[in-house]
Design a protein around this motif. Sequence first.
Motif, PDB file in Angstrom:
ATOM      1  N   ARG A  13      31.836  46.756 -23.481  1.00 13.23           N
ATOM      2  CA  ARG A  13      31.007  46.652 -24.684  1.00 13.23           C
ATOM      3  C   ARG A  13      31.550  45.578 -25.627  1.00 13.23           C
ATOM      4  O   ARG A  13      32.762  45.502 -25.855  1.00 13.23           O
ATOM      5  N   ASP A  14      30.637  44.736 -26.155  1.00 16.96           N
ATOM      6  CA  ASP A  14      30.963  43.714 -27.160  1.00 16.96           C
ATOM      7  C   ASP A  14      31.974  42.688 -26.642  1.00 16.96           C
ATOM      8  O   ASP A  14      32.744  42.117 -27.419  1.00 16.96           O
ATOM      9  N   ALA A  30      23.048  49.262 -29.995  1.00 15.60           N
ATOM     10  CA  ALA A  30      23.648  48.225 -29.156  1.00 15.60           C
ATOM     11  C   ALA A  30      22.589  47.552 -28.282  1.00 15.60           C
ATOM     12  O   ALA A  30      22.644  46.332 -28.063  1.00 15.60           O
ATOM     13  N   LYS A  42      33.836  44.505 -36.328  1.00 18.96           N
ATOM     14  CA  LYS A  42      35.025  45.077 -35.698  1.00 18.96           C
ATOM     15  C   LYS A  42      36.256  44.879 -36.584  1.00 18.96           C
ATOM     16  O   LYS A  42      36.443  43.823 -37.174  1.00 18.96           O
ATOM     17  N   ASN A  87      28.223  41.471 -23.239  1.00 15.15           N
ATOM     18  CA  ASN A  87      28.645  42.788 -22.771  1.00 15.15           C
ATOM     19  C   ASN A  87      29.160  42.712 -21.329  1.00 15.15           C
ATOM     20  O   ASN A  87      28.794  43.506 -20.461  1.00 15.15           O
TER      21      ASN A  87
END
Length: 775
Positions: free
Chosen positions: A506-507, A409, A545, A502
Amino acid sequence: MSSAIRRICGAAAAGSKTDWLGGAALALVLAGGAPLAAQQRQTDDDLRALIPDAALKDPEGWAKAQAAKKPVAKEGASDAPASPVAAAAPSADLAALIPDSPMDAIAGLDLPWPEPGKEEATIPMPAALAAQEDGEMLAAAMERVPPPGAARLAARNPADAKAQGKEQERETTLASGRARLVWPADAAAMPEREAFERRFRDLSALQGLGAHDADAVAQLVVRGSSDRKLLEKLLKVYGYYDGEVTQSLIGPNPGADGTPESGAAGAAAPPTGVRFDMDPGARYHIGAITTGRLEDTGKDAARLRAALAIKTGDPLDMDAITAGTNDLAKALGEAGYPFAKVPPASLTIDHARDEGDVDVAVEPGGQYRYGAITSALPRVMSPNHLGDIARFKPGQVWNQKDVEDLRRAVLATGLVAGVNVTPRETAPPHDGQPGVVALDVAMSRAPVHTIAGEIGYDTGQGARVGASWENRNLFPPEGSLKLRGVVGTNEQLAGATFRRANFLGRDRQLTVDLYATNTTLVSYAARKVAFATSYERLTNLLFQKPWTWSMGLEVEASEEREGVPSGVTTGRILYITTALPLRAGIDSTDNLLDPTKGHRASLRISPEQSWARETQSRYARIQADASFYRSFDKVVLASRVRLGTMPGSDIDYVAPSRRFYAGGGASIRGYGYNLVGPRNALGEPRGGRSLYEFSIEARVNTHFFGGALQLVPFLDAGGVEAGTVPKFNDWRYGAGLGIRYRTGFGPIRIDAGTPLNPRAGDSRIGVYVALGQAF
């Protein structure tokens, strides 16, 4: 001179008038040269006395002079041998000793005598000796070339032919025909045969022997010996420690008459490959298994031992043992043992009991929990931000999988060139409780500025030149600012975009965009100033995802008109539009840019409000998309469906740039961009309030460019209608062929399509170039 000596010996054997002593003396004389001159001083005095001085000085001249003095023997002359003294005299009959003189026939000798300078052509050398001279001597002892006529014998004997066919059934030809593996008649003797042969094919030295080396026997021998050792090692990998491999050369294929094919000038053809007779023998099994100090893990020991996945009595398979050892190391890392050491397994073979004992000397090193996170570059990425990115919290049990996820990440941010996450003990385990480790995150900086440009041309959108500048960490952490501009025949744009990656998780990304644009298309013309912000959960190539979502706010002020300025259409109308777009998506495909299996689906709902012509209107834009992918050997079948509706306001109160259109490279190929749908009185597209599209294509893999090229026939269909509920009565069809060149960052797409039922003004062909698949 060697020919002359052979003639002398032949003459003596045939009973020539020259006696044995004279022949011997003359042979020494005719040998000539410095070596003979050196040896003659050591010759016996009696023998030296028999050789005239003139013969020592000029052997050939002396021999010719003596022959000239002596007349040729007449027919009927006595063949009785002369005495040795008489043979040595100058008057001896030397005619038969002249090098070019013919020789008498020898009883029992039916081979032709060699002609001077043509010995090899006169008497063909036996194949075995020729093979030795070509470097085959090393392989001659183990060569098993079928004898001539073997094929004919097999043909005459049906039982032999049947046995030969049975042998063929248990043979496997590999390495382009250079290697032939012959297995025991019982096919069940080695159930791992396919995996064995696949591995041999990948590692074989004979596999690299080129076509031009087909006759290089030395290469066959050397590479064959290397492959034999490889086969013996592979047998041990699968537990056959008593296996034997016999290597032999493969003879030429039988010709039409059943005899081996011949090479040039009738010589025997060279071997064509290497045969390996495989005798695996009995397969060994796993005996005792020891795992070092694995029992020190306490209650986790049984679960960790199960990860090794081997047990006593299992067939001895080094692949399974290696995989089990790796799985054990992974399980220790995921169970909270960051300092565990799992060396490669050691194996002790006992030939007496056909077993191998396995020892994995595990050192667990103690269980730990997460502590603090430290950053080597806090101005680039602070410890708090690293904690937001991480999928774990302090106090949780260490899991190597989550630590690796954090490392990837951090790399995905693009702000660092390298990352190394190292555990550091801050509190040791005690009283059966896990210890604590801090995570030291070491990073190396990456360039944060990006300057990009683009240039292109599209028949629907004209020429286009764009440029952008971006600082990806102007507002740490991960706060970027991007300035961009476009100059084109149909579009001009200037804008600024702020992004925080972020953000609050996260993401997740916050985006704020402010831009101004002037667009002139066949479907509409618009001058616009817009503000848009969104908060979304992203998907990307590193972390694709299954679920994504977004929410946002859009505010636009625009002056727009339907169609291009033609001097006849009405002037521009001011539209002020606000929208709250919401989107949710699901993705089960195997690749973001080039899927081969799975499906995708998304739903976008955007409640909007518009002020136009002194009227306030409310409506909603609803669009659903779904695509499906299925792989059939070398073909990927892809299909797509899109449905849209816009209930609420009349279409005249909706800005032309926000209406539904169809046509183009991501819609119905073959038609121009936005050219499918209702038209106004001047024949210009005006958009609609309902949309339907269907597409299907076959992505066919080819062998061109190393398999990177795909051929893609496609068929698209769809339409746009003025009503909110489509009647499906205005279908447009487009078909064509595309190519895809697959790269490491996604396929490059080139599609050429044609409309099957065009209307007036539609082009006969459309070409579309883009990155990624059409859907």
